[in-house]
Each structure stands twice: as C-alpha cells, then as structure tokens.
Design a protein around this motif. Structure first.
Motif, PDB file in Angstrom:
ATOM      1  N   VAL A  37       1.976   2.821 -12.194  1.00  0.00           N
ATOM      2  CA  VAL A  37       2.137   1.451 -11.509  1.00  0.00           C
ATOM      3  C   VAL A  37       3.694   1.183 -11.348  1.00  0.00           C
ATOM      4  CG1 VAL A  37       1.828  -1.044 -12.418  1.00  0.00           C
ATOM      5  CG2 VAL A  37       0.327   0.561 -13.194  1.00  0.00           C
ATOM      6  N   PRO A  38       3.916   0.904 -10.090  1.00  0.00           N
ATOM      7  CA  PRO A  38       5.180   0.738  -9.928  1.00  0.00           C
ATOM      8  C   PRO A  38       6.068  -0.569  -9.711  1.00  0.00           C
ATOM      9  CG  PRO A  38       3.903   0.623  -7.703  1.00  0.00           C
ATOM     10  CD  PRO A  38       2.912   0.697  -9.024  1.00  0.00           C
ATOM     11  N   ASP A  39       7.431  -0.536 -10.104  1.00  0.00           N
ATOM     12  CA  ASP A  39       8.482  -1.297  -9.317  1.00  0.00           C
ATOM     13  C   ASP A  39       8.451  -0.871  -8.073  1.00  0.00           C
ATOM     14  OD1 ASP A  39       8.772  -1.891 -12.156  1.00  0.00           O
ATOM     15  OD2 ASP A  39      10.990  -1.332 -12.320  1.00  0.00           O
ATOM     16  N   TYR A  40       8.346  -1.891  -7.071  1.00  0.00           N
ATOM     17  CA  TYR A  40       8.188  -1.796  -5.752  1.00  0.00           C
ATOM     18  C   TYR A  40       9.287  -2.718  -4.791  1.00  0.00           C
ATOM     19  CZ  TYR A  40       5.614  -5.989  -6.385  1.00  0.00           C
ATOM     20  OH  TYR A  40       5.203  -7.420  -6.335  1.00  0.00           O
ATOM     21  N   LEU A  41       9.236  -2.107  -3.502  1.00  0.00           N
ATOM     22  CA  LEU A  41      10.161  -2.971  -2.557  1.00  0.00           C
ATOM     23  C   LEU A  41       9.290  -3.457  -1.785  1.00  0.00           C
ATOM     24  CD1 LEU A  41      13.184  -0.217  -2.110  1.00  0.00           C
ATOM     25  CD2 LEU A  41      12.974  -2.509  -3.610  1.00  0.00           C
ATOM     26  N   SER A  42       9.280  -4.806  -1.507  1.00  0.00           N
ATOM     27  CA  SER A  42       8.493  -5.548  -0.545  1.00  0.00           C
ATOM     28  C   SER A  42       9.049  -5.237   0.780  1.00  0.00           C
ATOM     29  CB  SER A  42       8.141  -6.741  -0.791  1.00  0.00           C
ATOM     30  OG  SER A  42       9.197  -7.616  -1.159  1.00  0.00           O
ATOM     31  N   ASN A  43      10.526  -5.321   0.822  1.00  0.00           N
ATOM     32  CA  ASN A  43      11.283  -4.981   1.968  1.00  0.00           C
ATOM     33  C   ASN A  43      12.011  -3.738   1.843  1.00  0.00           C
ATOM     34  OD1 ASN A  43      13.005  -4.779   4.012  1.00  0.00           O
ATOM     35  ND2 ASN A  43      13.891  -7.097   3.584  1.00  0.00           N
ATOM     36  N   PRO A  44      11.686  -2.595   2.443  1.00  0.00           N
ATOM     37  CA  PRO A  44      12.385  -1.368   2.265  1.00  0.00           C
ATOM     38  C   PRO A  44      13.727  -1.195   2.999  1.00  0.00           C
ATOM     39  CG  PRO A  44      10.787  -1.040   4.151  1.00  0.00           C
ATOM     40  CD  PRO A  44      10.879  -2.597   3.632  1.00  0.00           C
ATOM     41  N   ASN A  45      14.196  -2.359   3.659  1.00  0.00           N
ATOM     42  CA  ASN A  45      15.343  -2.329   3.891  1.00  0.00           C
ATOM     43  C   ASN A  45      16.503  -2.958   3.154  1.00  0.00           C
ATOM     44  OD1 ASN A  45      17.724  -1.712   5.945  1.00  0.00           O
ATOM     45  ND2 ASN A  45      17.290  -3.651   6.969  1.00  0.00           N
ATOM     46  N   ARG A  46      17.372  -2.268   2.460  1.00  0.00           N
ATOM     47  CA  ARG A  46      18.467  -2.482   1.377  1.00  0.00           C
ATOM     48  C   ARG A  46      19.622  -2.889   2.030  1.00  0.00           C
ATOM     49  NH1 ARG A  46      16.240  -4.800  -1.954  1.00  0.00           N
ATOM     50  NH2 ARG A  46      17.470  -4.274  -3.577  1.00  0.00           N
ATOM     51  N   GLY A 104      18.264   0.762  21.864  1.00  0.00           N
ATOM     52  CA  GLY A 104      18.060  -0.381  21.169  1.00  0.00           C
ATOM     53  C   GLY A 104      18.114  -0.378  19.641  1.00  0.00           C
ATOM     54  N   LYS A 105      18.001   0.910  18.902  1.00  0.00           N
ATOM     55  CA  LYS A 105      18.094   1.028  17.767  1.00  0.00           C
ATOM     56  C   LYS A 105      19.121   0.746  16.924  1.00  0.00           C
ATOM     57  CE  LYS A 105      14.403   4.765  18.319  1.00  0.00           C
ATOM     58  NZ  LYS A 105      14.074   5.921  17.939  1.00  0.00           N
ATOM     59  N   GLY A 106      19.073   0.468  15.477  1.00  0.00           N
ATOM     60  CA  GLY A 106      20.212   0.006  14.478  1.00  0.00           C
ATOM     61  C   GLY A 106      19.916  -0.223  13.403  1.00  0.00           C
ATOM     62  N   GLY A 107      20.768   0.068  12.505  1.00  0.00           N
ATOM     63  CA  GLY A 107      20.709  -0.298  10.982  1.00  0.00           C
ATOM     64  C   GLY A 107      20.591   1.044  10.122  1.00  0.00           C
ATOM     65  N   TYR A 108      19.842   0.861   9.009  1.00  0.00           N
ATOM     66  CA  TYR A 108      19.956   1.927   8.078  1.00  0.00           C
ATOM     67  C   TYR A 108      18.587   2.464   7.445  1.00  0.00           C
ATOM     68  CZ  TYR A 108      24.706  -0.239   7.768  1.00  0.00           C
ATOM     69  OH  TYR A 108      25.845  -0.628   8.065  1.00  0.00           O
ATOM     70  N   PHE A 109      18.478   3.448   6.617  1.00  0.00           N
ATOM     71  CA  PHE A 109      17.047   3.900   6.742  1.00  0.00           C
ATOM     72  C   PHE A 109      16.383   3.045   5.561  1.00  0.00           C
ATOM     73  CE2 PHE A 109      19.829   5.181   3.264  1.00  0.00           C
ATOM     74  CZ  PHE A 109      19.138   5.293   1.978  1.00  0.00           C
ATOM     75  N   PHE A 110      15.191   2.908   5.524  1.00  0.00           N
ATOM     76  CA  PHE A 110      14.329   2.395   4.710  1.00  0.00           C
ATOM     77  C   PHE A 110      14.000   3.334   3.548  1.00  0.00           C
ATOM     78  CE2 PHE A 110      11.617   0.545   8.412  1.00  0.00           C
ATOM     79  CZ  PHE A 110      12.484  -0.394   8.535  1.00  0.00           C
ATOM     80  N   TYR A 111      14.472   2.422   2.415  1.00  0.00           N
ATOM     81  CA  TYR A 111      14.221   3.170   1.245  1.00  0.00           C
ATOM     82  C   TYR A 111      12.781   3.505   0.985  1.00  0.00           C
ATOM     83  CZ  TYR A 111      18.984   2.309  -0.776  1.00  0.00           C
ATOM     84  OH  TYR A 111      20.234   2.193  -0.849  1.00  0.00           O
ATOM     85  N   ALA A 112      12.274   4.573   0.302  1.00  0.00           N
ATOM     86  CA  ALA A 112      11.096   4.729  -0.434  1.00  0.00           C
ATOM     87  C   ALA A 112      10.581   3.380  -1.221  1.00  0.00           C
ATOM     88  CB  ALA A 112      11.025   5.957  -1.281  1.00  0.00           C
ATOM     89  N   PRO A 113       9.368   3.192  -1.309  1.00  0.00           N
ATOM     90  CA  PRO A 113       9.157   1.920  -1.538  1.00  0.00           C
ATOM     91  C   PRO A 113       8.717   1.877  -3.174  1.00  0.00           C
ATOM     92  CG  PRO A 113       7.192   2.949  -0.497  1.00  0.00           C
ATOM     93  CD  PRO A 113       8.358   4.053  -0.316  1.00  0.00           C
ATOM     94  N   VAL A 114       9.094   2.901  -4.032  1.00  0.00           N
ATOM     95  CA  VAL A 114       8.928   2.800  -5.596  1.00  0.00           C
ATOM     96  C   VAL A 114      10.340   3.287  -5.940  1.00  0.00           C
ATOM     97  CG1 VAL A 114       7.672   4.009  -7.320  1.00  0.00           C
ATOM     98  CG2 VAL A 114       6.291   3.260  -5.455  1.00  0.00           C
ATOM     99  N   THR A 115      10.634   2.388  -7.044  1.00  0.00           N
ATOM    100  CA  THR A 115      11.860   2.631  -7.374  1.00  0.00           C
ATOM    101  C   THR A 115      11.764   3.067  -9.015  1.00  0.00           C
ATOM    102  OG1 THR A 115      11.992   0.435  -8.208  1.00  0.00           O
ATOM    103  CG2 THR A 115      13.208   0.894  -6.171  1.00  0.00           C
ATOM    104  N   ARG A 116      10.469   2.999  -9.521  1.00  0.00           N
ATOM    105  CA  ARG A 116      10.378   3.289 -10.852  1.00  0.00           C
ATOM    106  C   ARG A 116       8.942   2.952 -10.978  1.00  0.00           C
ATOM    107  NH1 ARG A 116      12.711   0.127 -16.160  1.00  0.00           N
ATOM    108  NH2 ARG A 116      11.376  -1.542 -15.146  1.00  0.00           N
ATOM    109  N   ALA A 117       8.165   3.764 -12.240  1.00  0.00           N
ATOM    110  CA  ALA A 117       6.742   3.621 -12.233  1.00  0.00           C
ATOM    111  C   ALA A 117       6.482   3.942 -13.795  1.00  0.00           C
ATOM    112  CB  ALA A 117       5.704   4.488 -11.376  1.00  0.00           C
ATOM    113  N   GLN A 139       0.852  -1.257  -0.245  1.00  0.00           N
ATOM    114  CA  GLN A 139       0.116   0.061  -0.007  1.00  0.00           C
ATOM    115  C   GLN A 139       0.718   1.262   0.099  1.00  0.00           C
ATOM    116  OE1 GLN A 139      -3.494   0.160  -0.195  1.00  0.00           O
ATOM    117  NE2 GLN A 139      -2.959   2.520  -0.529  1.00  0.00           N
ATOM    118  N   SER A 140       2.107   1.257   0.634  1.00  0.00           N
ATOM    119  CA  SER A 140       2.932   2.280   0.756  1.00  0.00           C
ATOM    120  C   SER A 140       3.378   2.623  -0.700  1.00  0.00           C
ATOM    121  CB  SER A 140       4.017   2.165   1.565  1.00  0.00           C
ATOM    122  OG  SER A 140       4.818   0.855   1.131  1.00  0.00           O
ATOM    123  N   ALA A 141       3.414   1.898  -1.496  1.00  0.00           N
ATOM    124  CA  ALA A 141       3.796   2.082  -3.091  1.00  0.00           C
ATOM    125  C   ALA A 141       2.763   2.694  -3.876  1.00  0.00           C
ATOM    126  CB  ALA A 141       4.296   0.897  -3.682  1.00  0.00           C
TER     127      ALA A 141
END
Length: 533
Positions: free
Chosen positions: A171-180, A336-349, A156-158
């Motif tokens: 109609v997007p190319d999307y990321l089901s996992n925003p953590n890359r 207790g936080k860690g990791g990297y930013f979540f990418y936006a869920p759309v890479t192309r459309a 839905q975020s895409a």
C-alpha cells in the motif's frame, strides 16, 4: 514573487522519490497528503477498525542516519505522536525504527513485524526480495472491499509498481504528479537585464550571458555528475537516468542512444562552459557547495525540487536583500520538449506479514484507508489542536512553526514517517499557511503539470545492472561510464562527435546485455512500468 520570509516546508523522514543521502542537505520534501484544506472530518470511530477493541499491531519504519528524532526515543511505543495517533484511531501500535541497511538482517532472522514499511516499493533492496519470497500477503481483495478511498485515489501506475505476478502486495505513499523538479530563476536579475523569461534553449543561453555581464558568479548553477543540473539534457530528451528508457526500432534502449540529440545537448553545455556560464569546476561541485551558492545569491538559474522554494526565498532574503526568485517553465529544445524526468509513482509502501490473522489484516487495511481522510491530514500536518495549533472562529489554522532542528525532526516524524498511504506530491494544508506556499501550489498546478519527460522503468531492476556497475544508472545520475564521457566532452578533452563511439563502448562492455534484457522484459510485460503522467 517578492522575496518574503517564508515558513519552512515540513521536513519529512522520507523524501518523495528521492533515495539519495543528499536529502537532508537539500531540504526534505513534504510528504503530507494532497487533500482538501477544509476542516477535519470523520471521527475516531470512523477511523477505528474495531470501535470496542483497539487494533494492536507491530510495525517497522525504515530510517536513515538523518532521522535523529526516532533514534533519540528510548521506546517508540511511548513516543508522543504515536500515543496521540493511537488515541485518535483506537490502535495500539508497537513501532520500531530500523535503519535501511539493517532491514535484510530482520528478514534473515525471520523476526518480521505485522507491518513492514519500505522505501521505493517492491524492488527496494532493503526488502531483500521478501515480496518475491512470499513473506507478505496479497492485498488486492482486502483493498477492494475495505479501502475504497485508497482504490479511488492511488494512481494505477502506483498500484502497478506494487504488483508482483498479478497480486498487489504494498500500500503505497504515492505521487499524483510525478513531476517534482523545476527551473528556478532570479527574476530580479532578469529585470535588471531587461529580458523576459527564456522559452527556448537559445533564449536560455542569452539570459545566462546577460547574467554574466551583470557579474553573476554562476549564471547557471551546475553540480557534480550532472545531478540537479539537467535542464539542457531534458530539453533534448536525453536524460541518462534509471527510468529513462525508450523503444527505438523494436528495442528498449537508454535515451542517450539518441546520438544526434545527445551531441546537441553536449554542444550546448560546452558552449556554457566555454563562455563561463557554468563554473569551471562544475564536475566537482558537491551538494553543500551547490546550496551554498544558491542560498548565498551567487546563482542566477538552477534546477531543484519545486517544494524547496520556501528555503530559497528565506535564505536569499537574508543573504541578498531585494532578490526575487521564481519558478518558470523549463526551456524547450528544437522538438518542443523540456523539463525533468518523471519520478516513479511510489515513494514508500507498507506490507502486511502473511502470518497476520485475517481479521487483523482487515483492520490494518481500514487503518491505512483512514490515512486518506481529512482528519488524518490535519493530524499529520498540524498535530494536536491546543498543543501544536489552534483555530480561529473562522476556521483559520494558527500553527506553531518548528524552528529548532529538534522541532523540525519531530515534525518530520509525525508528518512524514508516521503518515502512511498518502499523496506525497505536496502538502496543500501546510503550503496554504503563507504566500510562498501558495506560490508553490500554483507552480505545481500550472507549470510542473505541463512539463516533464516520461520513460520506461523496470521494477525490480534489470538483473544485468548488478553485473555491470559502471553501466548502471541511478534515479537521477547516469551510468559512470556515460557521465565520465560527458564530463570529458564538456571540458573539451574528448570530441563530442565521438558519442556514437561511446554508445558502442557501452554496448560492448555489457550494454548489449542490458538492452536485450530490457527488450525481453518489455515485450513480456515483466515488471515494466511506464513512468508517465
């Protein structure tokens, strides 16, 4: 994981969530669908909008200077994989390749094809405001009726990111996992040091100190502008990036407004600098030097897209026999936080010209929905059976791995550029071909799935950004004003305790206007996207 020779990951013409020109040097991310790795199902008829009459449509694909394969073709309509795709789907595509910088010229000339593909979604500058200007047709009714697989699989975020004034346009190319991104570590060095993988920031520093004692030139590999070197900033949740805003006391502010945690992060990084755990010239390390150090075996820990693992395994095996590299959970900070930013869920459309005949629009939507099928996944991943791959009696795929730059470019065209409306998280079919690929899959499912930092983003961008370029963040690089102060503080040329003054400087130079607009748009739900899992 042993340092075995790995196959190269599919080179894609569009890197998921990454619009930087560094993509070619970094190793382009796979863009094939995250589909079940069974035999291809369906038939050309099931993919074909009209079985008795081919679907004929014009389409433009955005390219960059790195997309050499498309540029070498005199007529893309006659290109090998376009012809194969047409045969498979009973279509007659008329494709063109338009450099991203030239797309606004296309819109200005009003010579717009039936389908326009653009990077990054509705607010991408290459679209030149075409969605907002009414160039494309709304798609939500067509999608609901003729694209059940897309409606089921696209997050839905895409869809939210492709929505303008209540209507879906892309109609997007999307990321089901925003953590890359992931934290990579040389486990052979960890074993020599006799230490377990670090879990906290303090553990992380102790591992880097041990690596230094072992003679590792770059215990932690930094890069200019803190790009792909943000593991500490993530541990304190103060990443200064584009979609890293948060609500504080009723205002929407950049996360670096958290002065307490920003000072802790900078203090940690200054410790790393003072103790020689990062290079003295870290502020000028460019992408080529960054990868040269990693691939050459002089880095102990680094941050990079997880899909790059085969690249590191292959190159380290050549430069540093006996090396081992693993992806580990990123070290966590005091909260207790860690990791990297979540990418936006759309890479192309993909967008459909509003002048397209309604029946043709239906067929185009059906064509895009077919992209979710196993049949499509096999074609874009492996090509044509008997040409680029064969199958054993037990169904095992024997794929001809591209080796030359020309072959890799060709694979990227087929499996990246031509593959629309799919999950770009990773290409499980391709990764399943060897142990390193399977390791990457497991890392996504067990490590990356459990970390990462959400934030608030604005699509289209905040208008105030265009007024204050030095205050404008990029996808993974902070505003110039902020980065400049960060560098000075790590180098000891400015007290870290001055960070509240940095915030006041940011606010006085236009930041107040940015915060005001961000807060108003957030409260009005105007182009706001919660970038989260």
């Amino acid at each position: 994981m042993s340092a075995i020779l790995a196959v190269s990951v599919m080179a894609s013409a569009v890197a998921a969530g990454c619009s930087s020109n560094d993509n070619n040097a970094e190793g382009k991310e796979s863009q094939a669908a995250n589909s079940p790795s069974g035999s291809p199902s369906g038939s050309a008829a099931s993919a074909t909008p009209s079985a008795d009459k081919p679907l004929k449509f014009s389409i433009s694909y955005p390219t960059t200077l790195n997309d050499g394969y498309a540029q070498r073709q005199s007529d893309l309509s006659k290109e090998k994989w376009v012809q194969a795709l047409n045969k498979l789907t009973n279509t007659e595509q008329i494709p063109t390749s338009i450099q991203v910088d030239n797309m606004p010229v296309m819109f200005a000339g009003n010579d717009i094809p039936d389908v326009v593909v653009a990077n990054n979604g509705i607010s991408d500058k290459s679209l030149a405001g075409a969605v907002q200007a009414g160039v494309f047709m709304p798609l939500e009714d067509l999608l609901k009726q003729y694209a059940p697989d897309l409606m089921k699989n696209v997050p839905q975020s895409a869809w939210d990111l492709e929505t303008y004034k209540g209507h879906i346009y892309g109609v997007p190319d999307y990321l089901s996992n925003p953590n890359r991104r992931a934290t990579f570590i040389r486990t052979d060095l960890l074993e020599k040091a006799g230490l377990p993988a670090p879990k906290t920031v303090d553990d992380f520093l102790n591992v880097l100190r041990a690596f230094k004692k072992l003679g590792v030139e770059n215990p932690y590999q930094m890069r200019a502008d803190f790009k792909y070197a943000d593991v500490i900033l993530g541990a304190y949740d103060v990443l200064p990036y584009k979609d890293q805003f948060e609500v504080v006391d009723g205002q929407v502010v950049p996360k670096f407004f958290d002065a307490d945690n920003m000072e802790k992060a900078l203090t940690t990084m200054k410790t790393m600098f003072d103790e020689g755990l990062i290079a003295k010239d870290f502020a000028t390390v460019d992408v080529n030097k960054y990868f040269q150090n990693i691939r050459g075996g002089s880095a102990g820990v680094w941050s990079q897209n997880a899909i790059s693992m085969p690249d590191f395994v292959t190159n380290l095996d050549k430069s540093t026999p006996g090396s081992k590299v693993d992806i580990i959970p990123s070290p966590v900070g005091p909260e207790g936080k860690g990791g990297y930013f979540f990418y936006a869920p759309v890479t192309r459309a993909a967008y459909i010209n509003k002048k397209v005949d309604p029946d043709k629009a239906i067929d185009i939507i059906k064509y895009l929905n077919w992209m979710q099928s196993d049949e499509a996944n096999y074609f874009f991943t492996f090509g044509t059976e008997g040409d680029t791959y064969t199958k054993d009696a037990d169904g095992k795929v024997n794929y001809k791995i591209p080796e030359t730059k020309e072959e890799i470019d060709e694979e990227g065209w087929r499996g990246g550029t031509l593959f629309l409306a799919h999950d770009g998280t990773m290409n499980r079919l391709r990764l399943d071909l060897d142990d390193t690929g399977k390791y990457v899959e497991n890392s996504f499912d067990t490590v990356l799935a459990n970390e990462g930092l959400p934030g608030i983003g604005f699509y289209p961008d905040l208008s105030a950004f265009s007024k204050y370029p030095d205050l404008t963040p990029q996808t993974d690089v902070g505003p110039k004003l902020i980065v400049d102060h960060m560098v000075k503080m790590v180098y000891g040329k400015e007290p870290i305790s001055n960070w509240p003054k940095v915030i006041e400087e940011y606010k006085s130079k236009g930041g107040d206007e940015i915060v005001k607009e961000a807060t108003e748009r957030y409260n009005n739900k105007d182009g706001v996207v919660d970038i989260e899992r």
